[in-house]
Write a protein that holds these residues in place. Structure first.
Motif, PDB file in Angstrom:
ATOM      1  N   LEU A   1      10.603  53.172  59.805  1.00 18.98           N
ATOM      2  CA  LEU A   1      11.636  54.084  60.360  1.00 18.98           C
ATOM      3  C   LEU A   1      12.814  54.035  59.342  1.00 18.98           C
ATOM      4  O   LEU A   1      13.519  52.860  59.156  1.00 18.98           O
ATOM      5  N   LEU A   2      13.214  55.158  58.882  1.00 16.38           N
ATOM      6  CA  LEU A   2      14.213  55.250  57.841  1.00 16.38           C
ATOM      7  C   LEU A   2      15.482  55.936  58.495  1.00 16.38           C
ATOM      8  O   LEU A   2      15.054  56.959  59.424  1.00 16.38           O
ATOM      9  N   THR A   3      16.469  55.075  58.681  1.00 13.52           N
ATOM     10  CA  THR A   3      17.914  55.781  59.552  1.00 13.52           C
ATOM     11  C   THR A   3      18.901  55.984  58.322  1.00 13.52           C
ATOM     12  O   THR A   3      18.981  55.616  57.321  1.00 13.52           O
ATOM     13  N   ALA A   4      19.679  56.967  58.913  1.00 16.05           N
ATOM     14  CA  ALA A   4      21.040  57.466  58.142  1.00 16.05           C
ATOM     15  C   ALA A   4      21.956  56.393  57.782  1.00 16.05           C
ATOM     16  O   ALA A   4      22.746  56.365  56.927  1.00 16.05           O
ATOM     17  N   THR A   5      21.893  55.435  58.648  1.00 15.43           N
ATOM     18  CA  THR A   5      22.977  54.065  58.407  1.00 15.43           C
ATOM     19  C   THR A   5      22.276  52.821  58.406  1.00 15.43           C
ATOM     20  O   THR A   5      21.294  52.598  59.093  1.00 15.43           O
ATOM     21  N   SER A   6      23.128  51.939  57.775  1.00 14.02           N
ATOM     22  CA  SER A   6      22.374  50.615  57.738  1.00 14.02           C
ATOM     23  C   SER A   6      23.341  49.599  58.663  1.00 14.02           C
ATOM     24  O   SER A   6      22.897  48.448  59.001  1.00 14.02           O
ATOM     25  N   ASP A   7      24.704  49.935  59.047  1.00  9.66           N
ATOM     26  CA  ASP A   7      25.223  49.187  59.935  1.00  9.66           C
ATOM     27  C   ASP A   7      25.487  49.721  61.342  1.00  9.66           C
ATOM     28  O   ASP A   7      25.644  51.214  61.247  1.00  9.66           O
ATOM     29  N   PRO A   8      25.535  48.992  62.338  1.00 13.83           N
ATOM     30  CA  PRO A   8      25.748  49.677  63.621  1.00 13.83           C
ATOM     31  C   PRO A   8      26.946  50.429  63.898  1.00 13.83           C
ATOM     32  O   PRO A   8      26.971  51.528  64.701  1.00 13.83           O
TER      33      PRO A   8
ATOM     34  N   ALA B   1      19.096  52.860  56.000  1.00  8.33           N
ATOM     35  CA  ALA B   1      18.229  51.697  56.136  1.00  8.33           C
ATOM     36  C   ALA B   1      17.066  51.960  56.435  1.00  8.33           C
ATOM     37  O   ALA B   1      16.672  53.073  56.961  1.00  8.33           O
ATOM     38  N   LEU B   2      16.457  51.079  56.235  1.00  6.32           N
ATOM     39  CA  LEU B   2      15.090  50.956  56.669  1.00  6.32           C
ATOM     40  C   LEU B   2      14.770  49.967  57.665  1.00  6.32           C
ATOM     41  O   LEU B   2      15.225  48.654  57.479  1.00  6.32           O
ATOM     42  N   LEU B   3      14.149  50.184  58.757  1.00  2.86           N
ATOM     43  CA  LEU B   3      13.866  49.011  59.584  1.00  2.86           C
ATOM     44  C   LEU B   3      12.560  48.784  59.718  1.00  2.86           C
ATOM     45  O   LEU B   3      11.573  49.439  59.944  1.00  2.86           O
ATOM     46  N   SER B   4      12.146  47.421  59.741  1.00  4.76           N
ATOM     47  CA  SER B   4      10.725  47.203  59.585  1.00  4.76           C
ATOM     48  C   SER B   4      10.565  45.524  59.992  1.00  4.76           C
ATOM     49  O   SER B   4      11.551  44.893  59.638  1.00  4.76           O
ATOM     50  N   GLY B   5       9.502  45.305  60.312  1.00  7.49           N
ATOM     51  CA  GLY B   5       9.249  43.734  60.878  1.00  7.49           C
ATOM     52  C   GLY B   5       8.424  43.063  59.622  1.00  7.49           C
ATOM     53  O   GLY B   5       8.385  41.965  59.579  1.00  7.49           O
ATOM     54  N   LYS B   6       8.063  43.899  58.420  1.00  6.92           N
ATOM     55  CA  LYS B   6       7.382  43.308  57.408  1.00  6.92           C
ATOM     56  C   LYS B   6       8.283  42.502  56.619  1.00  6.92           C
ATOM     57  O   LYS B   6       9.552  42.774  56.488  1.00  6.92           O
ATOM     58  N   LYS B   7       7.810  41.361  56.001  1.00  8.95           N
ATOM     59  CA  LYS B   7       8.601  40.414  55.100  1.00  8.95           C
ATOM     60  C   LYS B   7       7.902  40.317  53.794  1.00  8.95           C
ATOM     61  O   LYS B   7       6.635  40.695  53.509  1.00  8.95           O
ATOM     62  N   ASN B   8       8.822  40.127  52.642  1.00  4.83           N
ATOM     63  CA  ASN B   8       8.253  39.942  51.301  1.00  4.83           C
ATOM     64  C   ASN B   8       7.600  40.956  50.769  1.00  4.83           C
ATOM     65  O   ASN B   8       6.371  40.861  50.106  1.00  4.83           O
ATOM     66  N   PRO B   9       8.265  42.254  51.068  1.00  2.39           N
ATOM     67  CA  PRO B   9       7.177  43.390  50.210  1.00  2.39           C
ATOM     68  C   PRO B   9       7.494  43.463  48.868  1.00  2.39           C
ATOM     69  O   PRO B   9       8.312  42.671  48.182  1.00  2.39           O
TER      70      PRO B   9
END
Length: 720
Positions: free
Chosen positions: A236-243, A298-306
């Motif tokens: 999920l790529l979103t236009a903003t990184s801060d709420p 921003a990019l929202l993801s549950g993955k770690k250490n990519p």
């Protein structure tokens, strides 16, 4: 497919709803891997590629947006012509067709029923977002997408929104794990705004209740997912990184577009397969900044250490080369073609002039005759051409024509009274300055009142950020403040001019620039820029960047930095460096002619051309006693333009010579005549281009720049 059957099918998903917001917002590490997956979703050949694109401009109960339909078109053209999607596999829902029910139905019938393991799926939404309190748990406030029927004119107590939470589940329900969503929207609306010239894509948080129909799907999904394993890997790529950041629309002469969608798709048109994730994200953020906003995707993801890796293996072979556009139509005479030019740098597009040239993949050249927004008409440069053009042929920039009379456009904030605008217009009366009303026409900056103190005026970026050192005194007349801004405006115009030289994606010169923090042990890489059309790329897995992937490059105050510039071509290249330091004052590289056995003394020595021979790597600035220069405070954005040419910068050095007695004996020093230097720089690039038989001399009112004779790399970073 019935809803019950659909819910049974997506029962293989677990806990998408159980993933906490903090887990999804693992931006620093996950950003890199997930952006790689976005490129994979666009570029990797697969059995089938499916897309659902949603855009809404005209909401019945809310102010009209301007760029959402353009976003859909930008994505559609990119997917078809750059990444091999079939037009029949791309479903668009726009305006009245984009109801919540229609979006859910299209998702099931177009995506869920068709997508098989290994297929590529892209979902895009451009429109309003908002926040709403569901009142069901301790964490009750959720993000929601506003469909065309999101609000009922009669029923003010309920809304028909599509929860972002529901969308994540729908995306994870697909049979393939190669799923991408791009959301060009935001969810927070501040009570007051700094002066800005752009629309925002957010509605105020609502106290209304979600309709039972809108709650049904996520409620049943929770039950279905209770004991299932998650497929994972949804992006999920979103236009903003801060709420609290705002997703904005950029305004051009003939169209508007989402700032995030436009910069993202523009980069993907021109990017090379060898580009790393760090470079990809850095380009998008840099483009957004140059257009006047500090909005960060921003990019929202549950993955770690990519892992950051190359994109080379993910391109379709016949689309491996980048482009600035594509042939979209052919007129009856077979000589005039319609071009779609979404691959041009956004700051360049607005000034792009007639007689610019593009090269087809067959070798023929097209000459630009007219342009309206992203669409242009062009004809073959040779009357002897017998090869008919084909729709879908990519076009690459060959010659860039820019008008010589480019000026600075100041927009007046709509909150200014009429008499204030009249007085400011009078004060800004200069040959290179024009004024407009904010939001009505494109502009470069906004003049208005400070949010914190309406009795003070100042100059703002288009995104509403105050430009340093432009604020008047409390109670000062608007005309006085405007007049005091006049010495600052030539610097801002100069920056606009040298940004127009950027051609990393189209340059025919093979060069690479690296910004490094000088260290006693080993240099620390801040960022890299390289021409993509002439370099095959390298394995960068062993390169350590100072900043995590997906974050704005930063340089601490007091750091000693340098540029390492590599000429990987077969011709000597001349170098110049100009830019804006973090106080927004102009700087330049002054190449003193100093012998190692002597020191600088009055009168100051002459300036000399900086030449980088073929195969040579040069560190700049570098003197007999030290390397690099120290980055001063205050904390702010800093921007440098590294420009190389096949011909000497004779006029540029002559312009620098006129003020060298006013500056300190440092290689990087203040630039006191930035507009004169910027104009001389463009003239030098023009002269380098017309010195060959490849390009004929343009009209006296234009600069003609041949991509085979110059390369211009932009470095934008945060001083902290």
């Amino acid at each position: 497919m019935k809803r019950r059957t659909f819910l049974t099918r997506i029962g293989s998903i677990l806990a998408a709803l159980g993933v906490s917001e903090a887990d999804w917002l693992t931006l620093s590490n996950a950003y890199c891997e997930q952006s790689l997956r976005y490129y994979q979703a666009l570029a990797d050949p697969s059995p089938r590629k499916l897309a659902l694109l949603v855009g809404i401009n005209h909401y019945p109960q809310n102010p009209t947006l301007g760029g959402c339909l353009t976003d859909v078109e930008l994505q559609r053209e990119l997917l078809i012509h750059r990444f091999g999607f079939q037009a029949a596999d791309i479903l668009t829902l726009t305006e009245e067709k984009a109801s919540r029910e229609s979006i859910e139905t299209a998702f099931v019938e177009h995506l869920s029923q068709q997508a098989q393991p290994g297929d590529v799926v892209v979902f895009h939404f451009s429109g309003y977002g908002t926040r709403m309190d569901l009142g069901t748990s301790s964490d009750t406030v959720q993000n929601a997408l506003v469909p065309i029927n999101g609000q009922d004119a009669q029923d003010k107590k309920s809304v028909n929104y599509l929860l972002e939470e529901t969308l994540l589940l729908l995306l994870r329900s697909l049979s393939t794990d190669r799923v991408t969503a791009v959301l060009d929207t935001s969810y927070y609306v501040p009570s007051t705004f700094q002066p800005s010239s752009w629309r925002i894509r957010a509605l105020p948080e609502t106290l209304a209740q979600l309709t039972p129909a809108a709650l049904e799907l996520p409620k049943q999904l929770k039950t279905q997912l209770a004991d299932q394993d998650a497929i994972g890997n949804t992006l999920l790529l979103t236009a903003t990184s801060d709420p609290k950041q705002l997703a904005r629309e950029v305004l051009f002469s003939d169209f508007s577009a989402g700032l995030f969608t436009y910069t993202l798709t523009q980069y993907l048109w021109s990017a090379a397969p060898s580009a790393t994730i760090q470079v990809c994200l850095s380009h998008v953020e840099s483009s957004i900044y140059k257009l006047g906003s500090t909005q960060q995707p921003a990019l929202l993801s549950g993955k770690k250490n990519p892992q950051a890796s190359s994109l080379a293996e993910n391109f379709l072979p016949h689309r491996s080369a980048g482009a600035e556009g594509v042939v979209r139509g052919i007129e009856e005479d077979k000589k005039t073609v319609e071009l779609w030019l979404a691959g041009l740098p956004p700051q360049v597009l607005e000034c792009y002039g007639n007689n610019s040239r593009f090269t087809l993949d067959t070798g023929e050249q097209l000459v630009l005759r007219s342009r309206t927004g992203l669409t242009a008409k062009a004809v073959f440069s040779s009357l002897d051409n017998t090869t008919p053009p084909q729709i879908g042929q990519l076009v690459q920039e060959a010659v860039r024509v820019l008008p010589r009379n480019i000026g600075l456009v100041i927009a007046f904030d709509t909150k200014l009274e009429r008499i204030e605008r009249v007085d400011a217009t009078s004060a800004f009366a200069a040959s290179y300055i024009s004024t407009v009303v904010a939001g009505e026409k494109p502009s470069d900056y906004v003049f208005g009142k400070l949010l914190t103190n309406p009795s003070r005026y100042g100059l703002f970026s288009l995104g509403g950020d105050l430009i340093p050192n432009t604020v008047g005194e409390i109670g000062e007349a608007v005309k006085v403040t405007a007049q005091q801004l006049l010495p600052k405006l030539p610097t801002l115009l100069a920056a606009k001019l040298w940004r127009l030289t950027e051609n990393e994606g189209s340059s025919g010169l093979a060069v690479k620039g690296t910004l490094e923090i000088v260290s006693r042990i080993s240099p620390k890489i801040v960022m890299q820029r390289e021409t993509v059309r002439t370099l095959k790329g390298e394995d960068k897995s062993n390169i350590t960047y100072r900043n995590p992937p997906g974050t704005v490059p930063t340089v601490p105050i007091g750091s000693r930095v340098q540029y390492r510039v590599q000429n990987l071509g077969d011709r000597p290249l001349y170098l110049i460096l100009v830019g804006l330091r973090n106080s927004r004052n102009a700087i330049a590289l002054y190449p003193w002619q100093i012998s190692p056995q002597t020191s600088i003394s009055e009168p100051k020595p002459p300036l000399q051309q900086i030449v980088i021979n073929p195969g040579e790597t040069l560190s700049v600035p570098q003197t007999a006693t030290t390397s690099g220069w120290v980055i001063p405070g205050p904390a702010f954005f800093c921007e440098h333009q590294l420009i190389l040419s096949t011909a000497p910068f004779s006029k540029t050095l002559a312009a620098l010579e006129t003020t060298k007695k006013l500056i300190a004996e440092q290689p990087i020093s203040p630039l006191w005549n930035p507009l004169e230097v910027a104009q001389a720089l463009l003239q030098d690039l023009h002269n380098a281009s017309i010195a060959t038989a490849e390009v004929s001399t343009s009209a006296a009112d234009s600069y003609t720049l041949d991509v085979n004779h110059w390369a211009s790399l932009n470095f934008s970073f945060q001083v902290v």
